[in-house]
Design an enzyme around this catalytic site. Structure first.
Site, PDB file in Angstrom:
ATOM      1  N   SER A 174       0.831  -1.199   0.000  1.00 39.07           N
ATOM      2  CA  SER A 174       0.000   0.000   0.000  1.00 39.07           C
ATOM      3  C   SER A 174       0.873   1.260   0.000  1.00 39.07           C
ATOM      4  O   SER A 174       1.632   1.489  -0.943  1.00 39.07           O
ATOM      5  CB  SER A 174      -0.949  -0.034   1.201  1.00 39.07           C
ATOM      6  OG  SER A 174      -1.944   0.949   1.096  1.00 39.07           O
ATOM      7  N   ASP A 272      -9.895  -4.175  -4.974  1.00 34.01           N
ATOM      8  CA  ASP A 272      -9.208  -3.041  -4.351  1.00 34.01           C
ATOM      9  C   ASP A 272      -9.392  -1.804  -5.230  1.00 34.01           C
ATOM     10  O   ASP A 272      -9.174  -1.868  -6.444  1.00 34.01           O
ATOM     11  CB  ASP A 272      -7.719  -3.387  -4.222  1.00 34.01           C
ATOM     12  CG  ASP A 272      -6.902  -2.325  -3.522  1.00 34.01           C
ATOM     13  OD1 ASP A 272      -7.427  -1.248  -3.210  1.00 34.01           O
ATOM     14  OD2 ASP A 272      -5.706  -2.584  -3.294  1.00 34.01           O
ATOM     15  N   HIS A 302      -7.941  -5.130  -0.563  1.00 31.35           N
ATOM     16  CA  HIS A 302      -6.732  -4.415  -0.155  1.00 31.35           C
ATOM     17  C   HIS A 302      -6.238  -4.960   1.195  1.00 31.35           C
ATOM     18  O   HIS A 302      -7.025  -5.319   2.056  1.00 31.35           O
ATOM     19  CB  HIS A 302      -7.046  -2.928  -0.027  1.00 31.35           C
ATOM     20  CG  HIS A 302      -5.853  -2.061   0.145  1.00 31.35           C
ATOM     21  ND1 HIS A 302      -5.077  -1.636  -0.898  1.00 31.35           N
ATOM     22  CD2 HIS A 302      -5.291  -1.531   1.261  1.00 31.35           C
ATOM     23  CE1 HIS A 302      -4.106  -0.879  -0.446  1.00 31.35           C
ATOM     24  NE2 HIS A 302      -4.194  -0.803   0.869  1.00 31.35           N
TER      25      HIS A 302
END
Length: 335
Positions: A174, A272, A302
């Protein structure tokens, strides 16, 4: 004239995502286990403390390291905490610098400990986790500068840390994937020899897309990736830097990605909102003859690599990424 009535759904997103059965099990476990930890309320320190507690169960168990060293890296008048994980008793191993995710606001080496240990175990390489200063205490580009300085410091002290300074790479999930690419571009622009970077392992990062199919279809309360969540994290992290031209080490796509980019192992989750960032990065790199490998995990959300206790896809993504880096270092992966 008749009155026109238009029903507008500004989100255009399904009420609940159609996740795979293991991801569904994670959501069930999180609903039970994480109920005691409010990571969205209180001061930032209270939010971070709650996040650390909530992550403890997911980080328990897993591979044991031959050596774990917590140390600090000088950064001006400050110090950047770091953690070195050595999977085997061997010197001059390649090194993966790991930058954790958490929206640039949450997370540390403890919250991402299992991910780091599994990358070390699967690659047979040292992993150094860098605990950059979180926002809003600092804003862009401070985290980039800290991670770049930390990388250079460890490489300059390679003999002390038992690593090979000619074989290293970056990894992150991320926001950490964004930092991995940002530090790479920063090093390149400073004239660093990018050939020493043998690979970047990038788990579902944000690289600068302002709108995409995935961002319009996915993200919500179930994964903490609603439009409001993403806007909050970016505002906190970027501060006054709102023009992409002013923050090129956040907006990867405004960089020149046609040359001197290391091999990239790129992972996305089908459900995601950031999925298409990863797809576009892969397409740009491969169209310019740069080595890249892309894996999209169906029915996953995610942050899924945190849940390798339950999700086979998480284990697969970690293993494949580690093997990608090891192969590029001329090593046979350990398992």
């Amino acid at each position: 004239m008749g009155e026109f009535r238009v029903t507008i759904n500004p989100k255009n997103k399904p009420a609940t995502p159609e996740v795979n059965w293991q991801q569904a099990r994670v959501l069930e476990m999180q609903a039970e286990y994480a109920a005691a930890f409010d990571t969205q309320a209180g001061t930032y320190e209270e939010m971070r403390a709650a996040y650390r507690e909530e992550r403890k169960m997911w980080n328990s168990g897993g591979p044991e390291m031959a050596e774990t060293i917590d140390f600090e890296i000088p950064f001006g008048e400050d110090k950047v905490p770091a953690r070195l994980l050595r999977p085997v008793k061997a010197e001059k191993l390649p090194v993966i610098f790991f930058m954790h995710g958490g929206g640039f606001v949450l997370g540390d080496n403890d919250t991402h400990n299992l991910v780091q240990r599994k990358l070390a175990a699967y690659s047979g390489c040292v992993v150094v986790g860098i605990e950059y200063t979180l926002s809003p205490e600092v804003v862009y580009p401070r985290a980039i500068e800290e991670c770049t300085t930390a990388c250079k410091y460890v490489l300059e002290h390679a003999e002390e840390y038992g690593i090979d300074p000619e074989k290293f790479g970056f990894a992150g999930d991320s926001g950490g994937a964004n930092l991995s690419m940002g530090v790479t571009m920063h090093l390149r622009d400073d004239g660093f020899d990018i050939s020493r970077i043998k690979g970047n392992i990038l788990f579902y990062g944000s690289y600068g897309m302002k709108a995409s199919v995935s961002s319009n279809l996915h993200g919500g309360s179930w994964d903490g990736m609603s439009e409001e969540d993403l806007a909050f994290y970016l505002e906190i992290y970027l501060g006054e830097c709102v023009d992409p031209i002013d923050c090129p080490y956040f907006d990867t796509f405004i960089n020149d990605l046609t040359h001197d980019v290391p091999p990239c192992f790129i992972v996305s989750a089908e459900l995601d909102p950031l999925r298409d960032d990863s797809k576009l990065l892969y397409e740009i790199l491969t169209n310019n003859g740069i080595q890249a490998e892309y894996h999209e995990y169906k029915g996953a959300l995610h942050a899924f690599i945190h849940y390798s206790k339950v999700m086979d896809d998480a284990e697969d993504a970690l293993r494949r990424g580690a093997h990608f880096f090891a192969h590029n270092c001329g090593l046979d992966p350990r398992n």
